[in-house]
Write an enzyme that holds these catalytic residues in place. Structure first.
Site, short mmCIF file in Angstrom:
data_model
loop_
_atom_site.label_atom_id
_atom_site.label_comp_id
_atom_site.label_asym_id
_atom_site.label_seq_id
_atom_site.Cartn_x
_atom_site.Cartn_y
_atom_site.Cartn_z
CG HIS A 345 -1.97 1.10 1.08
ND1 HIS A 345 -3.17 0.91 0.43
CD2 HIS A 345 -1.93 2.39 1.45
CE1 HIS A 345 -3.84 2.05 0.43
NE2 HIS A 345 -3.12 2.98 1.04
CB ALA A 346 1.12 4.08 -2.36
CG HIS A 375 -1.79 10.74 -2.71
ND1 HIS A 375 -2.99 11.32 -2.34
CD2 HIS A 375 -1.31 10.10 -1.60
CE1 HIS A 375 -3.22 11.03 -1.06
NE2 HIS A 375 -2.22 10.30 -0.59
CD GLU A 376 1.73 7.90 -1.26
OE1 GLU A 376 2.16 8.43 -0.23
OE2 GLU A 376 0.63 7.30 -1.30
CG HIS A 379 1.70 12.37 1.83
ND1 HIS A 379 0.77 12.99 2.63
CD2 HIS A 379 1.06 11.30 1.29
CE1 HIS A 379 -0.38 12.31 2.57
NE2 HIS A 379 -0.23 11.29 1.76
CD GLU A 403 -3.56 11.35 3.15
OE1 GLU A 403 -3.29 11.01 1.98
OE2 GLU A 403 -2.93 10.93 4.15
CG HIS A 503 -6.52 3.40 5.08
ND1 HIS A 503 -6.61 2.78 3.86
CD2 HIS A 503 -5.74 4.48 4.89
CE1 HIS A 503 -5.92 3.47 2.96
NE2 HIS A 503 -5.38 4.51 3.56
CE1 TYR A 513 -5.62 9.00 2.29
CE2 TYR A 513 -6.88 7.71 3.85
CZ TYR A 513 -5.67 8.05 3.29
OH TYR A 513 -4.52 7.44 3.72
#
Ligand code: X8Z
Ligand code: ZN
Length: 604
Positions: A345-346, A375-376, A379, A403, A503, A513
């Site tokens: 999971h990323a 997305h990552e 962060h 997020e 999650h 999210y």
């Protein structure tokens, strides 16, 4: 804890204290100075244990074994112990007239954790053991169909699930993946019990209230805020649901997809039915080709996983952000190793809370992962931007912001952008926009009720409204209520379907999210304006705009030093989360959906 007194009799000890107060020899209360020193010490101590725990968790997720899981649990126990001790000790300063910044940090001490534990070290160790091992169970989960020899991991199953149009195969994969989670059921119940006890020690009613306390407003006001945002976007979701159900009925027949009923969960192209873009071919309009298919473009341009990450980095560089450090490239995990178990999971990490940023992902060459990379990286750039803040402020304004940043950038992956970076030959004509909008809505709009229901379930579990004997029933009740999606086969309390979503075993709150899906359109609309891009929002890319980058960075570098409305204001000029930007973005699609749905009976 405050107790009510009965009668007027003054107990001996209180009498003594009163006498001391009157005579002026009472122990003086803590001072403002002491409060500040306490917070400084707490931050230094927490930072040290956070870093240890991050390193242990990194090794655990990159090399899942019983030993790495135990080591990570030990480090997590230390964080739990330190946080609970400090958060409890912070109460000593409740009545002290400290500066606003110190007051905020005293509160952040309590809400900085996604977990709370009872004071007993043995129970802290038990709780940390449960959470780390649930994550390992998820990360090593496989389904072995047929003779049980050829096992499939989640990444393989997700790929098959996205492409298959065979309902038997889809059902097999869907139920198959859910065989990994029943062993988590009783640990999850114990986890909730222990974490709730810890939350109560901090003065919250349960862990759910602790989570809802992280939004610079009373927890109940936050619940109302979510309801407000959901009511803004629900009509758009219901229109999309109505259209998708009708098209699925055309494809599979109304015996499989009955009108007026929730959609069976195995037909939406995603293991959790949380995003639906993989069934675009089924639900798209006639002559619906949106002009290009990003997966095909990546393939035909021979873009490999590392190069996909470089596209992401170049986007941020075009906004004026510094390139990622060499250690990012050396230490990240980009592709699934063949010789060991990892949590695929990323995720994005910042091991030293300064500049040791990394991502961990099993990248596939496809459009979905191209977006997830952005997305990552969002962060990671956020983490780097707030590294100069003090430790308790080294996080986002609220968790939805964290997020939402990378997703905001990904909204700028427009046809014009793809042409500019050489992946696409020419910009498709404007009449293809409807297809583009529908494809994006299948991800962003379809996600909204899922983004809400995951924590609606957990909050009810934590409050006791959903008891362990009804874990699965409670989950499906909410799936039906919010998403209009039902289980494709009868489920029972022998199943634990929530545990098949990352999650839940990883104990990552999920409302973030939902918020991010609202916020990213707000950020996008504002940054497009800053960048001076005119025209419809879905054609705006902020690529190359230093002005937009500067504005974004001004918000990111604040970290959590101010309440989130201050941060939101920096980018958008607004102090409220607001779904009108999302509605504006999809306005042409809403018109089209209304036409399609005329004469159809919608709802479930
Ligand atoms: O978990 C994630 C990210 C990591 S923070 C990949 N997301 C949610 C999910 O996959 O369920 C992004 C969107 C929703
Ligand atoms: Zn994320």
């Amino acid at each position: 804890m405050r107790h009510a007194t009965t009668g007027t009799r003054i107990p001996p000890l209180a009498g003594l204290l009163m006498a001391m107060l009157v005579s002026g020899c009472a122990e003086p209360g803590p001072t403002v100075e002491e409060a500040r020193a306490f917070v400084d010490d707490a931050e230094a101590r927490l930072l040290a244990v956070w870093i240890d725990a991050e390193r242990a968790a990194w090794v655990q997720s990159n090399f899942i074994t019983d030993d790495t899981t135990a080591i990570a649990a030990r480090a997590q126990t230390v964080v739990l112990g330190a946080t609970m001790e400090l958060a409890s000790a912070a109460a000593r300063f409740d009545g002290v007239a400290v500066a606003e910044e110190t007051r905020r940090k005293l509160l952040l001490l309590k809400t900085s954790m996604e977990l709370a534990a009872p004071a007993d070290p043995a129970l802290q160790a038990e709780l940390a053991g449960i959470t780390t091992s649930m994550e390992s169970t998820y990360g090593t989960g496989v389904y072995c169909p047929g003779n049980g020899e050829d096992c499939l991991d989640l990444a393989q199953m997700e790929r098959l699930f996205a492409e298959s149009r065979d309902t038997d195969e889809l059902l097999d994969l869907w139920t198959g993946w859910r065989t990994i989670s029943p062993p988590m059921r009783s640990p999850y119940a114990r986890f909730a019990e222990l974490a709730n006890a810890g939350a109560r020690d901090l003065g919250f009613t349960d862990l759910g209230e602790l989570w809802r306390a992280g939004y610079d407003m009373p927890p109940d006001a936050f619940t109302a805020e979510l309801e407000r945002l959901w009511s803004q976007v629900r009509p758009l979701y219901e229109s999309l649901h109505c259209h998708v159900r009708a098209k699925l009925a055309d494809e599979y027949g109304s015996a499989v997809v009955p009108p007026d009923e929730p959609i069976p969960a195995h037909l939406l192209g995603n293991m959790w039915s949380q995003t639906w873009a993989n069934i675009y071919d089924i639900v798209g309009p006639a002559r619906s080709d949106p002009g290009y298919d990003l997966t095909r473009l990546l393939e035909s341009n021979r873009v490999d996983p590392l190069e996909m990450v470089r596209y992401g980095e170049r986007f941020f560089s075009s906004l004026g952000f510094d390139p990622l450090p060499a250690t990012f490239w050396e230490r990240s995990l980009f592709v699934q190793p063949v010789d060991r178990d990892v949590v695929c999971h990323a995720s994005a990490w910042d091991l030293d809370f300064e500049s040791d940023v990394r991502i961990k992902m099993c990248i596939g060459v496809n459009a979905e992962d191209f977006v997830t990379i952005h997305h990552e990286l969002g962060h990671n750039y956020y983490q780097r931007a707030y590294q100069h803040q003090s430790p308790l402020h080294r996080t986002s304004a609220n968790d939805g912001f964290h997020e939402g940043v990378g997703d905001t950038i990904a909204l700028s992956i427009t046809p014009e952008y793809l042409v500019e970076v050489g992946l696409l030959r020419r910009v498709p004509p404007a009449d293809r926009d409807l297809g583009l909008l529908l494809r994006l809505a299948l991800d962003k709009v379809a996600f909204l009720p899922f983004g809400l229901m995951v924590d609606q379930w957990r909050w009810k579990v934590f409050s006791g409204e959903i008891a362990p004997v009804a874990f699965n029933q409670g989950w499906w009740d909410l799936r039906i209520e919010y998403q209009g999606i039902r289980a494709p086969v009868p489920r029972s309390e022998a199943d634990f379907d929530p545990g098949a979503k990352y999650h839940i075993p990883a104990n990552t709150p999920y409302t973030r999210y939902f918020l991010a899906h609202i916020l990213q359109f707000q950020f996008h609309r504002a940054l497009c304006e800053v960048a001076g891009v005119e025209g419809p929002l879905h054609r705006c890319s902020i690529f190359g705009s230093l002005e937009a980058g500067e504005r974004l960075n001004a918000m990111l570098e604040m970290g959590a030093s101010r309440p989130w409305p201050d941060a939101l204001e920096v980018v958008t000029g607004q102090r409220e989360m607001d779904a009108t930007a999302m509605l504006d973005y999809f306005a042409p699609l809403q018109v089209w959906l209304d036409e399609q749905n005329a004469g159809r009976s919608c709802g479930w």
